[in-house]
Write an enzyme that holds these catalytic residues in place. Structure first.
Site, PDB file in Angstrom:
ATOM      1  CG  ASP A  54     -12.080  -2.142-104.554  1.00 26.77           C
ATOM      2  OD1 ASP A  54     -12.258  -2.129-105.796  1.00 26.77           O
ATOM      3  OD2 ASP A  54     -11.771  -3.173-103.935  1.00 26.77           O
TER       4      ASP A  54
ATOM      5  CG  ASP B  83      -6.835  -1.211-107.337  1.00 25.12           C
ATOM      6  OD1 ASP B  83      -8.019  -1.605-107.310  1.00 25.12           O
ATOM      7  OD2 ASP B  83      -5.867  -1.934-107.043  1.00 25.12           O
TER       8      ASP B  83
ATOM      9  CE  LYS C 296      -0.169  13.247-100.295  1.00 27.23           C
ATOM     10  NZ  LYS C 296      -1.033  14.008 -99.365  1.00 27.23           N
TER      11      LYS C 296
ATOM     12  CG  ASP D 258      -4.228  13.413 -98.573  1.00 22.59           C
ATOM     13  OD1 ASP D 258      -4.473  13.975 -99.657  1.00 22.59           O
ATOM     14  OD2 ASP D 258      -3.347  13.825 -97.790  1.00 22.59           O
TER      15      ASP D 258
HETATM   16 MG    MG Z   1      -9.165  -3.393-106.627  1.00 21.87          MG
END
Ligand code: MG
Ligand code: NAI
Length: 350
Positions: free
Chosen positions: A246, A242, A185, A218
């Site tokens: 997920d 992270d 980013k 993004d």
């Molecule tokens: Mg996590």
């Protein structure tokens, strides 16, 4: 090595249920390959915290150091704040043992319905930087309780830290389809992420056989949903990794099958293997938890310990049972219990 010493931390809720299942599978595959695994169990958990005021004993890290690997179920329980279970156990282990790679393979298996309608094979790995970046302890709060109260938290990106995670991703891509996507980013975060980009590009120059693309986080999040099949190895900082991992686990159909490894690739310290899911208090004790996330994590552990054939056998058994409706758990739309899936996996392993 013909064997290994494994520290087992079952933790809370379904942690114990999925660890029991994975251990039964490990026993079956070990017998088949003549591998001797020894297990030492630790009751470190939120239950222990409620009784003693600590997730693990003071010499917990010293105790774990002697093992070849750590196999963890899940920690967390209502009544104990999540930051206690995280900072009291998982984060100290990751940091003390310099487990700087968090590895999360993502695969859409036959028989598992992804929420996305993609016809193509989805098979990629998220490589998350696991010990620095945005999750730093540097910062603080001032003027507590006043209108000008403020909080500052520094991100820490080091040349050593970015180089080694980039190298890990590039090496891994060489064993796969030779394609790395670096999450960045650098248009908005003007110091740390341009530095990340620079170091990744420097390391990439040493791997002319690997294609490396940089994508802003993004846009990358959108592509995970729109074109998940295009990715091979995705490398990101602690926070980006992270979140992406997920998201990727959701794309693959269920959190119940997602595995992870926290690796010290130098092998100076033990690495830790754990399913991605938590302790699932809503289904704990009912015998319906999907054990596949823990079983796949166990396969990653076998691979890391130097038993790749055994790991491949476990993966094949997983693929076979997931393909059959009668050996899928509820989270995958089936009716099988944890015990029934475990028995089917063991039967596949002969
Ligand atoms: Mg996590
Ligand atoms: P969770 O992963 O425990 O559960 C989320 C949802 O997915 C629940 O509906 C649960 O029933 C379902 N689910 C999770 N694993 C499953 C499995 N193997 N089979 C079938 N269904 C499954 O996440 P949640 O509810 O946010 O957190 C519960 C506790 O676990 C919290 O205390 C949290 O801090 C902790 N946690 C611990 C983690 C770890 O040990 N690394 C990771 C994530 C959460």
């Amino acid at each position: 090595m013909t064997g290994a010493r494994i520290a087992v931390i079952a933790g809370d809720g379904i942690g114990g249920e999925v660890i029991d299942s994975a251990r039964a599978v490990l026993d079956a595959v070990s017998a088949r390959h003549g591998i001797e695994l020894s297990y030492t169990e630790f009751d470190w958990s939120c239950q222990r915290y409620q009784q003693t005021g600590a997730m693990m004993p003071e010499d917990g890290i010293e105790t774990l150091r002697a093992f070849d690997a750590i196999f963890l179920g899940a920690v967390g329980w209502p009544g104990v704040p999540d930051h206690v279970s995280l900072w009291g156990l998982l984060i100290p282990i990751r940091r003390a043992f310099r487990q700087y790679v968090n590895l999360r393979p993502i695969k859409v298996f036959d028989g598992v319905r992804s929420p996305l309608r993609t016809a193509d094979k989805v098979d990629f790995v998220v490589v998350r930087e696991n010990v620095e970046g945005e999750y730093s302890e540097i910062g603080g709060r001032m003027n507590r309780g006043f209108p000008d109260e403020m909080a500052v938290q520094e991100s820490v990106f080091t040349r050593v830290g970015v180089s080694r995670i980039a190298d890990y991703a590039l090496e891994l891509a060489r064993t796969r389809r030779g394609y790395v996507t670096s999450a960045t980013k650098s248009n908005g975060i003007v110091h740390t992420l341009p530095f990340w980009d620079e170091v990744v590009a420097e390391r990439a120059a040493a791997y002319p056989d690997v294609q490396v693309d940089s994508e802003h986080i993004d846009a990358l999040a959108a592509k995970f949903v729109l074109q998940p099949q295009r990715f091979d190895v995705v490398v990101g900082s602690n926070l980006f990794g992270d979140i992406l991992s997920d998201l990727a686990a959701a794309v693959a159909g269920s959190i119940g099958i997602a595995p992870s490894a926290n690796l010290d690739p130098t092998r100076e310290f033990p690495s830790m293997f754990e399913p991605v899911h938590g302790s699932a208090p809503d289904i704990a004790g009912k015998g319906v938890a999907n054990p596949v996330g823990a079983v796949w994590s166990a396969a990653m552990m076998l691979d890391h310990l130097g038993f790749p054939e055994a790991a491949a056998d476990v993966l094949a058994a997983m693929e076979a049972t997931l393909a059959q409706p009668q050996t899928r758990t509820r989270d995958l739309g089936g009716t099988a219990s944890t015990a029934e899936v475990t028995a089917a996996l063991i039967a596949e392993l002969g």
